[in-house]
Scaffold this active site. Structure first.
Site, PDB file in Angstrom:
ATOM      1  N   LYS A 151       0.839  -1.203   0.000  1.00 63.76           N
ATOM      2  CA  LYS A 151       0.000   0.000   0.000  1.00 63.76           C
ATOM      3  C   LYS A 151       0.871   1.249   0.000  1.00 63.76           C
ATOM      4  O   LYS A 151       0.692   2.158  -0.808  1.00 63.76           O
ATOM      5  CB  LYS A 151      -0.900   0.008   1.249  1.00 63.76           C
ATOM      6  CG  LYS A 151      -1.578   1.335   1.509  1.00 63.76           C
ATOM      7  CD  LYS A 151      -2.402   1.318   2.782  1.00 63.76           C
ATOM      8  CE  LYS A 151      -1.655   1.629   4.032  1.00 63.76           C
ATOM      9  NZ  LYS A 151      -1.340   3.049   4.292  1.00 63.76           N
ATOM     10  N   ASN A 152       1.838   1.296   0.928  1.00 59.42           N
ATOM     11  CA  ASN A 152       2.617   2.526   1.072  1.00 59.42           C
ATOM     12  C   ASN A 152       3.506   2.802  -0.132  1.00 59.42           C
ATOM     13  O   ASN A 152       3.778   3.962  -0.445  1.00 59.42           O
ATOM     14  CB  ASN A 152       3.459   2.482   2.355  1.00 59.42           C
ATOM     15  CG  ASN A 152       2.597   2.671   3.595  1.00 59.42           C
ATOM     16  OD1 ASN A 152       1.416   3.003   3.482  1.00 59.42           O
ATOM     17  ND2 ASN A 152       3.175   2.461   4.764  1.00 59.42           N
TER      18      ASN A 152
ATOM     19  N   CYS B  94      -4.583   8.509   9.719  1.00 61.54           N
ATOM     20  CA  CYS B  94      -4.711   7.853  11.017  1.00 61.54           C
ATOM     21  C   CYS B  94      -4.447   8.852  12.137  1.00 61.54           C
ATOM     22  O   CYS B  94      -3.565   9.701  12.025  1.00 61.54           O
ATOM     23  CB  CYS B  94      -3.687   6.733  11.146  1.00 61.54           C
ATOM     24  SG  CYS B  94      -4.117   5.246  10.268  1.00 61.54           S
TER      25      CYS B  94
ATOM     26  N   ARG C  45       1.888  14.484  13.330  1.00 64.22           N
ATOM     27  CA  ARG C  45       2.263  14.282  11.931  1.00 64.22           C
ATOM     28  C   ARG C  45       2.297  15.580  11.119  1.00 64.22           C
ATOM     29  O   ARG C  45       1.521  15.761  10.176  1.00 64.22           O
ATOM     30  CB  ARG C  45       1.344  13.251  11.280  1.00 64.22           C
ATOM     31  CG  ARG C  45       1.328  11.947  12.027  1.00 64.22           C
ATOM     32  CD  ARG C  45       0.513  10.887  11.342  1.00 64.22           C
ATOM     33  NE  ARG C  45       1.295  10.112  10.403  1.00 64.22           N
ATOM     34  CZ  ARG C  45       0.824   9.065   9.746  1.00 64.22           C
ATOM     35  NH1 ARG C  45      -0.403   8.692   9.907  1.00 64.22           N
ATOM     36  NH2 ARG C  45       1.592   8.410   8.913  1.00 64.22           N
TER      37      ARG C  45
ATOM     38  N   ASP D  94       6.432  19.855   8.203  1.00 64.05           N
ATOM     39  CA  ASP D  94       7.535  20.816   8.124  1.00 64.05           C
ATOM     40  C   ASP D  94       8.714  20.315   7.288  1.00 64.05           C
ATOM     41  O   ASP D  94       9.340  21.094   6.549  1.00 64.05           O
ATOM     42  CB  ASP D  94       7.997  21.204   9.546  1.00 64.05           C
ATOM     43  CG  ASP D  94       8.358  19.988  10.381  1.00 64.05           C
ATOM     44  OD1 ASP D  94       7.629  18.980  10.296  1.00 64.05           O
ATOM     45  OD2 ASP D  94       9.360  20.033  11.118  1.00 64.05           O
ATOM     46  N   LEU D  95       9.013  19.037   7.370  1.00 62.38           N
ATOM     47  CA  LEU D  95      10.173  18.517   6.635  1.00 62.38           C
ATOM     48  C   LEU D  95       9.936  18.538   5.121  1.00 62.38           C
ATOM     49  O   LEU D  95      10.846  18.824   4.342  1.00 62.38           O
ATOM     50  CB  LEU D  95      10.505  17.091   7.098  1.00 62.38           C
ATOM     51  CG  LEU D  95      10.851  16.958   8.583  1.00 62.38           C
ATOM     52  CD1 LEU D  95      10.840  15.507   9.026  1.00 62.38           C
ATOM     53  CD2 LEU D  95      12.227  17.566   8.861  1.00 62.38           C
TER      54      LEU D  95
ATOM     55  N   ASP E  72       4.779   0.351  12.051  1.00 61.06           N
ATOM     56  CA  ASP E  72       3.534  -0.205  11.509  1.00 61.06           C
ATOM     57  C   ASP E  72       3.308  -1.671  11.911  1.00 61.06           C
ATOM     58  O   ASP E  72       2.276  -2.249  11.583  1.00 61.06           O
ATOM     59  CB  ASP E  72       3.513  -0.086   9.978  1.00 61.06           C
ATOM     60  CG  ASP E  72       3.269   1.346   9.526  1.00 61.06           C
ATOM     61  OD1 ASP E  72       2.962   2.200  10.361  1.00 61.06           O
ATOM     62  OD2 ASP E  72       3.390   1.605   8.310  1.00 61.06           O
TER      63      ASP E  72
ATOM     64  N   ARG F 189      -8.611   0.068   4.583  1.00 64.19           N
ATOM     65  CA  ARG F 189      -7.624   0.976   4.006  1.00 64.19           C
ATOM     66  C   ARG F 189      -6.324   0.236   3.686  1.00 64.19           C
ATOM     67  O   ARG F 189      -5.596   0.641   2.788  1.00 64.19           O
ATOM     68  CB  ARG F 189      -7.302   2.114   4.996  1.00 64.19           C
ATOM     69  CG  ARG F 189      -8.433   3.085   5.210  1.00 64.19           C
ATOM     70  CD  ARG F 189      -7.984   4.242   6.085  1.00 64.19           C
ATOM     71  NE  ARG F 189      -6.684   4.722   5.652  1.00 64.19           N
ATOM     72  CZ  ARG F 189      -5.772   5.280   6.433  1.00 64.19           C
ATOM     73  NH1 ARG F 189      -6.017   5.440   7.696  1.00 64.19           N
ATOM     74  NH2 ARG F 189      -4.631   5.689   5.943  1.00 64.19           N
TER      75      ARG F 189
HETATM   76  C1  UD1 Z   1       4.916   6.604   6.348  1.00 58.42           C
HETATM   77  C2  UD1 Z   1       3.945   5.459   6.176  1.00 58.42           C
HETATM   78  C3  UD1 Z   1       3.360   5.052   7.536  1.00 58.42           C
HETATM   79  C4  UD1 Z   1       4.482   4.763   8.522  1.00 58.42           C
HETATM   80  C5  UD1 Z   1       5.473   5.916   8.580  1.00 58.42           C
HETATM   81  C6  UD1 Z   1       6.696   5.606   9.438  1.00 58.42           C
HETATM   82  C7  UD1 Z   1       3.091   5.873   3.962  1.00 58.42           C
HETATM   83  C8  UD1 Z   1       1.922   6.228   3.111  1.00 58.42           C
HETATM   84  N1  UD1 Z   1       2.880   5.862   5.273  1.00 58.42           N
HETATM   85  O1  UD1 Z   1       4.163   7.706   6.845  1.00 58.42           O
HETATM   86  O2  UD1 Z   1       2.542   3.902   7.352  1.00 58.42           O
HETATM   87  O3  UD1 Z   1       3.932   4.548   9.809  1.00 58.42           O
HETATM   88  O4  UD1 Z   1       5.947   6.226   7.256  1.00 58.42           O
HETATM   89  O5  UD1 Z   1       7.333   4.471   8.996  1.00 58.42           O
HETATM   90  O6  UD1 Z   1       4.160   5.553   3.463  1.00 58.42           O
HETATM   91  N2  UD1 Z   1       7.361  14.173  10.718  1.00 58.42           N
HETATM   92  C9  UD1 Z   1       7.619  15.484  11.034  1.00 58.42           C
HETATM   93  N3  UD1 Z   1       7.584  16.410  10.011  1.00 58.42           N
HETATM   94  C10 UD1 Z   1       7.331  16.058   8.719  1.00 58.42           C
HETATM   95  C11 UD1 Z   1       7.091  14.710   8.418  1.00 58.42           C
HETATM   96  C12 UD1 Z   1       7.104  13.788   9.445  1.00 58.42           C
HETATM   97  O7  UD1 Z   1       7.844  15.825  12.175  1.00 58.42           O
HETATM   98  O8  UD1 Z   1       7.340  16.943   7.853  1.00 58.42           O
HETATM   99  C13 UD1 Z   1       7.356  13.171  11.816  1.00 58.42           C
HETATM  100  C14 UD1 Z   1       5.987  12.516  11.979  1.00 58.42           C
HETATM  101  O9  UD1 Z   1       5.146  13.285  12.796  1.00 58.42           O
HETATM  102  C15 UD1 Z   1       6.354  11.211  12.602  1.00 58.42           C
HETATM  103  C16 UD1 Z   1       7.702  10.873  11.965  1.00 58.42           C
HETATM  104  O10 UD1 Z   1       8.196  12.096  11.445  1.00 58.42           O
HETATM  105  O11 UD1 Z   1       6.537  11.342  13.986  1.00 58.42           O
HETATM  106  C17 UD1 Z   1       7.612   9.838  10.848  1.00 58.42           C
HETATM  107  O12 UD1 Z   1       6.828  10.326   9.817  1.00 58.42           O
HETATM  108  P1  UD1 Z   1       7.058   9.932   8.294  1.00 58.42           P
HETATM  109  O13 UD1 Z   1       8.260   9.047   8.170  1.00 58.42           O
HETATM  110  O14 UD1 Z   1       7.017  11.174   7.501  1.00 58.42           O
HETATM  111  O15 UD1 Z   1       5.768   9.085   8.020  1.00 58.42           O
HETATM  112  P2  UD1 Z   1       4.769   9.180   6.819  1.00 58.42           P
HETATM  113  O16 UD1 Z   1       5.512   9.372   5.545  1.00 58.42           O
HETATM  114  O17 UD1 Z   1       3.652  10.088   7.146  1.00 58.42           O
END
Ligand code: UD1
Length: 422
Positions: free
Chosen positions: A22-23, A118, A123, A126-127, A308, A400
């Site tokens: 899925k991801n 979720c 989440r 900013d990055l 996950d 989902r």
């Molecule tokens: C992806 C996966 C999700 C998985 C997660 C971590 C998809 C569609 N989803 O989510 O299933 O649980 O990776 O392996 O691929 N963060 C920030 N700022 C940002 C972005 C992220 O602080 O701009 C933080 C998030 O709040 C979180 C951590 O970084 O605490 C990990 O997030 P991230 O790796 O970005 O996860 P996703 O890409 O949303």
């Protein structure tokens, strides 16, 4: 609303086919926005999140030209006549934010609602934003939407991520494929889904090196072309079903399973007393004794133990011999399954980012509520290990991320059925 009825089960035996990830698919689909030519994805999973991404891409003007049995997704983006990703679609799924980088690169502008998804923590984005700004984009937040512009086009840059975010790495990598010059993403996420996306982008003509390592280098090109790409195996679905024989006993073969996708998870299974053997068709899983041993788990970015799979691992630990500590280091609010497991007789104490689980002989069936995607499947696993009946409510979370979940579990002998709601 539908629910799932699970009965406490004896040993499970047989085979379970594992779907495309899925991801990975949710990142591959927006890549179509980078090119005018068609992108064909094979091995795409049949999931509601994939439908949501389809709707989002269609709303932007992309065509989904064929969908045979859900296993092939052919997308074409020769015209993109809308650059606004609407809240009504984006709120359903956080991965919708993955259209931001590609739209910005292809159109020089994008308006994307801040995502939902979720409820497992703040989440933020900013990055993603800092990375795209480093490539020359101007981004403003107005009325819940990110308004991004790159009037002079994107320009390669060195981007150091403060955290190895999966989504930020994907968004920046896609945007950089069409930027002028060289981009380096440092402290990049190393998940297999990143490697899969890079492989697909390379087939589309992108110049990318280092995907799967901490530094990804992207040399921008003028245009990308069409490609055909098979979606990588879903390592989270794989890990989830590997836990079924670990919890119930028996021997289950996961078709398409690969050890390199689940290394850290398999180490923990081995430590707990579960054997994992490579076969020609995938991976075979068998518990050594009558009961697994408690093991401590800390979630980390890949190649560490995946967040996950934390909820599902907790379900296993609920009936393990001894006490285990599960530490959640990726999402601050990801123990919502714990109170539901406690309703089934589990002994869990959550303090901040740590959950201490003391194994009990047997869980007891109960009506429970799925709170997020992975939590919902952990409750099914717990139901299989429980005495009596468990009813998992709010199963739309499950739809989902798990295709044919009832068929896959019942195919190895689990007593599970979906009950249609009103
Ligand atoms: C992806 C996966 C999700 C998985 C997660 C971590 C998809 C569609 N989803 O989510 O299933 O649980 O990776 O392996 O691929 N963060 C920030 N700022 C940002 C972005 C992220 O602080 O701009 C933080 C998030 O709040 C979180 C951590 O970084 O605490 C990990 O997030 P991230 O790796 O970005 O996860 P996703 O890409 O949303």
């Amino acid at each position: 609303m539908d629910s799932i009825l699970v009965k406490g089960n004896g040993p499970l035996n047989g085979q379970i086919p594992i779907a495309g990830a899925k991801n990975a698919c949710l990142a591959l689909m927006p890549a179509t926005l980078l090119s005018e030519e068609p992108l064909t994805l094979t091995n795409a999973p049949r999931l509601s999140d994939i439908k949501t991404m389809t709707e989002l891409l269609q709303s932007l003007g992309a065509e989904v030209s064929s969908l045979q049995d859900g296993l092939v997704q052919a997308l074409s983006s020769h015209t993109i006549d809308n650059h606004v990703a609407d809240y009504e679609i984006v709120r359903k799924m956080r991965a919708s934010n993955l259209v931001l980088g590609p739209m910005l690169a292809r159109l020089g502008q994008a308006v994307v609602s801040l995502p939902g998804g979720c409820a497992i923590g703040a989440r933020p984005m900013d990055l993603h934003i800092h990375g795209l700004e480093a490539l020359g984009a101007e981004i403003e937040l107005k009325d819940g939407y990110l308004h991004a512009k790159a009037p002079r086009g994107l320009k390669g840059a060195v981007i150091q991520l403060g955290f190895a975010s999966v989504g930020a790495t994907e968004n920046i990598m896609m945007a950089a494929t069409l930027a002028k010059g060289t981009t380096q993403i440092k402290n990049a996420a190393r998940e297999p889904e990143i490697v899969d996306l890079a492989d697909c982008l390379k087939k589309m003509g992108a110049h990318i090196e280092g995907a799967g390592s901490e530094v990804i280098t992207i040399e921008g090109v003028d245009r990308l072309h069409g490609a055909t790409h098979p979606v990588v195996t879903d390592r989270i679905e794989l890990g989830t079903y590997m836990l079924a024989p670990a919890i119930c006993g028996g021997e289950v073969e996961l078709l398409g399973g690969r050890l390199d996708l689940v290394g850290a998870f398999v180490e923990k299974l081995n430590e707990a007393g579960v054997d994992v053997i490579e076969t020609k068709a995938g991976l075979k899983v068998k518990r050594r004794g009558d009961r697994v041993k408690a093991v401590n788990v800390t979630t980390e970015p890949f190649p560490g133990f995946p967040t996950d799979l934390q909820a599902q691992m907790m379900a296993l630990m609920c009936t393990a011999e001894g006490t285990s500590v599960l530490e959640e280091k990726i999402f601050e609010n990801r123990f919502m399954h714990a109170p539901e497991l406690i309703r089934m007789g589990a002994k869990i104490d959550v303090q901040g980012g740590h959950a201490t689980v003391t194994g009990v002989d047997r869980l007891k069936g109960a009506p429970v509520m799925a709170t997020d995607l992975r939590a919902s499947v952990s409750l099914i696993l717990a139901g299989l290990a429980a005495e009596g009946e468990t009813i998992v409510n709010r199963v739309y979370h499950l739809d989902r991320g798990y295709e044919q979940v009832v068929r896959k579990f019942s195919g190895v002998g689990a007593q599970i059925e979906r009950i249609k709601g009103s």
